[in-house]
Design an enzyme around this catalytic site. Structure first.
Site, short mmCIF file in Angstrom:
data_model
loop_
_atom_site.label_atom_id
_atom_site.label_comp_id
_atom_site.label_asym_id
_atom_site.label_seq_id
_atom_site.Cartn_x
_atom_site.Cartn_y
_atom_site.Cartn_z
N ARG A 1 -0.70 -3.79 0.60
CA ARG A 1 -0.82 -2.57 0.11
C ARG A 1 -0.67 -1.00 1.07
O ARG A 1 -1.78 -0.74 1.44
CB ARG A 1 -2.37 -3.18 -0.30
CG ARG A 1 -2.39 -1.61 -1.16
CD ARG A 1 -3.78 -2.26 -1.76
NE ARG A 1 -3.79 -1.42 -3.19
CZ ARG A 1 -5.15 -0.54 -3.25
NH1 ARG A 1 -5.94 -0.78 -1.59
NH2 ARG A 1 -5.69 0.59 -3.89
N HIS B 1 -2.96 7.08 -4.98
CA HIS B 1 -4.29 6.76 -4.20
C HIS B 1 -4.99 8.30 -3.92
O HIS B 1 -4.11 8.55 -3.04
CB HIS B 1 -3.87 5.98 -2.93
CG HIS B 1 -5.60 5.15 -2.09
ND1 HIS B 1 -5.24 3.99 -2.37
CD2 HIS B 1 -5.82 6.23 -1.60
CE1 HIS B 1 -6.04 3.86 -1.34
NE2 HIS B 1 -7.23 5.13 -1.35
N GLU C 1 -9.46 3.46 -7.02
CA GLU C 1 -10.45 4.12 -7.42
C GLU C 1 -11.05 5.03 -8.34
O GLU C 1 -10.94 6.53 -7.72
CB GLU C 1 -11.48 4.23 -5.95
CG GLU C 1 -11.21 2.93 -5.20
CD GLU C 1 -12.40 2.89 -3.85
OE1 GLU C 1 -12.23 4.17 -3.35
OE2 GLU C 1 -12.51 2.34 -3.49
N ASN D 1 -11.85 -2.94 -4.97
CA ASN D 1 -12.39 -2.24 -3.57
C ASN D 1 -13.75 -3.27 -3.60
O ASN D 1 -14.90 -2.33 -4.39
CB ASN D 1 -12.30 -1.37 -3.48
CG ASN D 1 -10.93 -1.39 -3.38
OD1 ASN D 1 -9.90 -2.08 -3.36
ND2 ASN D 1 -10.00 0.72 -3.22
N TYR E 1 -17.11 -3.41 -1.00
CA TYR E 1 -17.15 -2.82 1.29
C TYR E 1 -18.90 -3.19 1.50
O TYR E 1 -19.33 -3.69 2.13
CB TYR E 1 -17.60 -1.24 1.08
CG TYR E 1 -15.90 -0.80 1.07
CD1 TYR E 1 -14.85 -0.40 0.19
CD2 TYR E 1 -15.00 -0.53 3.21
CE1 TYR E 1 -13.69 0.37 0.49
CE2 TYR E 1 -13.74 -0.68 2.85
CZ TYR E 1 -12.99 -0.41 1.74
OH TYR E 1 -11.79 -0.17 2.13
N GLU F 1 -9.13 -4.21 -1.68
CA GLU F 1 -10.21 -3.65 0.07
C GLU F 1 -11.28 -3.80 0.50
O GLU F 1 -11.89 -4.32 -0.26
CB GLU F 1 -10.16 -1.10 0.03
CG GLU F 1 -8.84 -1.13 -0.24
CD GLU F 1 -9.16 0.69 -0.10
OE1 GLU F 1 -10.32 0.97 0.08
OE2 GLU F 1 -8.00 1.22 -1.20
C1 PNW Z 1 -12.39 3.67 -0.34
N1 PNW Z 1 -17.99 4.72 -1.55
O1 PNW Z 1 -12.57 4.38 -0.79
C2 PNW Z 1 -10.87 3.74 -0.49
O2 PNW Z 1 -9.85 3.18 -1.26
C3 PNW Z 1 -10.09 4.42 0.96
O3 PNW Z 1 -8.70 5.18 0.48
C4 PNW Z 1 -10.89 4.70 1.99
O4 PNW Z 1 -10.76 4.92 3.51
C5 PNW Z 1 -11.79 3.15 2.39
O5 PNW Z 1 -12.55 3.04 0.77
C6 PNW Z 1 -12.96 3.68 3.17
O6 PNW Z 1 -13.98 3.97 2.21
C7 PNW Z 1 -14.87 4.53 -0.74
O7 PNW Z 1 -18.82 5.48 -1.01
C8 PNW Z 1 -15.08 5.88 -0.96
O8 PNW Z 1 -18.74 3.57 -2.46
C9 PNW Z 1 -16.37 5.42 -0.63
C10 PNW Z 1 -17.18 4.66 -0.88
C11 PNW Z 1 -16.67 3.90 -1.14
C12 PNW Z 1 -14.83 3.85 -1.30
#
Ligand code: PNW
Length: 501
Positions: free
Chosen positions: A104, A149, A195, A326, A328, A399
């Site tokens: 991607r 992006h 995002e 995405n 995390y 992601e």
């Molecule tokens: C994503 N949060 O951003 C982005 O799509 C990427 O470019 C980035 O490098 C990656 O996650 C890691 O940070 C985020 O605060 C930024 O929850 C912040 C958050 C989540 C995703």
């Protein structure tokens, strides 16, 4: 083409101790996923390309933002980044050797239209993306391409106020049309926006991302979100009317959502957790699936939330072939009258995000980024939530990953042995496979990220890569243990992992 087996056979044996550790953290194998499930890796243009003033590229808002002192923690920028612009062949080769199905990438808008206006295409930009797309396809790697992006052409920001002006929809549409026309014969999976939540909140409310606005937090984030949605809908309608039949591709949008788990059984905490999801996912997916913003956002924000016309609603409805997610991390949510967090968006949610279990233990192991805790069960819950609330759409996890802190004094071999990242992926992938068994239509998973890279306001202090980039020694690439873990995982192919693997 180098076969994966050739590359890894000798490099990749595990010691007895390592094997034991590998078996410790859940027994997940390729065969726990459908055969056509897509395993990919991801990056984005500004974070990896560099070559900021080469090949006719115009400046973007992140060029301007990073060059203002105080905006990026280590004073760095993406001028050179990890130089993928010049090293794409080497990077594509690495992806192929590791055995991933897909990559991607995102397209830098200002490489295609240097001032964003859409009057003159920069042919060098087209050539660059043709080259990388062709290299991927030659190796049997499917390109997944994001149009936006976060790297808005600076000129559009300076002359039009970027996402705050409805005119942006027109310029984004021209840009999207140009990308479909030039690359759509080979690119079959498009993502309009990455995002939009982070652009709206960090870009126009908290001010930690470009363009760094925080002057009118009570209205601007909602306007920026609104225009992003309209831009998405317009791009999709162009694809449907001009390209879909001939090219046969799919268009999605990538939203981000941390799971929100109620902090207690109290009804107000449960409602606060539901509200938290509405403010992340519902903000973008409700207009697409139900024609309007979530009720709770309309109630809390009143006239500050823009309205869609009937025509716009129609354009938005059914404008997704798939949801990109995405994901995390996860938080416990409790209801509070006054949010402790900065920013109008958080204040409006009247909730608190908590990172500890009742006894004080952390919700999960902390990664390097302040906001990132390893909570694998959260991804299963988000996927199931999307499946239930939005009538089981196809979902790609576009992601997922975790970061290590840059440590200039650690020896290379220590930085390469990223044990915690291996555990993270095993557990999150196991949870994704559970979600599929629960009935969610999850079609793929993309690890963030292929390479260590420019982590926005955190600069190069955080390393999300499966492949280490040596910033001091010519940006050389070194696969970490997690990269090798993935390649073994893919080789596992049929059946469960064998002892000798
Ligand atoms: C994503 N949060 O951003 C982005 O799509 C990427 O470019 C980035 O490098 C990656 O996650 C890691 O940070 C985020 O605060 C930024 O929850 C912040 C958050 C989540 C995703």
């Amino acid at each position: 083409m180098v076969k994966k087996e050739d590359f890894f056979f000798n490099n990749n044996a595990l010691s007895a101790e390592q094997q034991e550790e590998e078996n410790d953290h859940g027994d997940i194998s390729r065969s726990d996923f459908p055969p056509n499930f897509v395993f990919g890796v991801a990056t984005s243009a500004y974070q990896v390309e560099g070559a900021c003033d080469e090949g006719g590229r115009g400046p973007c808002i992140w060029d301007a933002f990073t060059h203002i002192s105080g905006n990026v923690i280590d004073g760095s920028n993406g001028d050179i980044a990890v130089d993928q612009y010049h090293r794409y062949k080497e990077d594509v080769e690495l992806i192929a050797k590791l055995g991933f199905d897909a990559y991607r990438i995102s397209i830098s808008w200002s490489r295609i239209f240097p001032d964003g206006l859409g009057t003159k295409v920069n042919e060098e930009g087209i050539t660059y993306y043709n080259n990388i797309i062709n290299s991927l396809l030659e190796k049997g790697i499917e390109p997944y391409v994001t149009l936006y992006h976060w790297d808005l052409p600076l000129h559009l920001h300076e002359t039009l106020d970027g996402w705050l002006n409805k005119e942006i929809v027109k310029y984004f549409s021209i840009y999207a049309d140009t990308c479909f026309a030039n690359f759509g014969d080979r690119v079959k999976n498009w993502i309009t926006l990455n995002e939009p939540l982070q652009t709206a909140v960090n870009g126009y409310d908290v001010g930690t991302f470009a363009p760094g606005r925080k002057e009118k937090p009570e209205t601007e984030p909602y306007l920026a979100a609104h225009h992003q949605l309209l831009a998405h809908a317009s791009a999709v309608s162009i694809y449907k009317s001009k390209y879909k039949e001939k090219q046969g591709g799919k268009v999605g949008m990538t939203v981000d959502c941390e799971w929100a788990e109620a902090n207690s059984d109290k009804i107000e905490d449960k409602i606060a957790a539901a509200r938290r999801i509405d403010f992340q996912l519902g903000w973008y997916l409700d207009p697409i699936y139900y024609g309007d913003y979530p009720k709770v956002m309309r109630e809390k924000l009143g006239h500050r939330l823009p309205k869609f016309t009937e025509e716009e609603k129609e354009l938005l409805t059914n404008s997704l072939d798939f949801v990109g997610l995405n994901h995390y991390t996860t938080r416990f949510i409790s209801h509070v009258k006054e949010s402790p967090e900065e920013g109008d968006f958080y204040k409006a949610q009247t909730m608190e995000r908590i990172v500890e279990w009742e006894g004080g233990e952390l919700i999960g192991e902390k990664a390097a980024s302040e906001w990132l805790y390893m909570v694998p069960w959260g991804i299963r819950k988000v996927l199931n939530y999307i499946a239930r609330r939005y009538n089981n759409p196809p979902i790609y996890v576009t992601e997922n990953g975790m970061d290590d802190e840059e440590n200039e004094t650690s020896p290379l071999h220590e930085m390469l042995d990223d044990k915690l990242r291996v555990v993270y992926f095993k557990r999150y992938l196991a949870a994704v496979s559970q979600a599929i068994k629960d009935g969610a239509d999850v079609r793929g998973h993309f690890a963030w990220s292929l390479l260590d890279n420019f982590e926005w306001a955190q600069g190069y202090t955080k390393r999300f890569g499966l492949i280490y980039v040596d910033y001091k020694n010519g940006l050389t690439r070194h696969p970490k243990s997690s990269a090798y873990w993935f390649s073994r995982f893919f080789k596992g192919g049929e059946g469960k992992k064998s002892k000798s693997d």
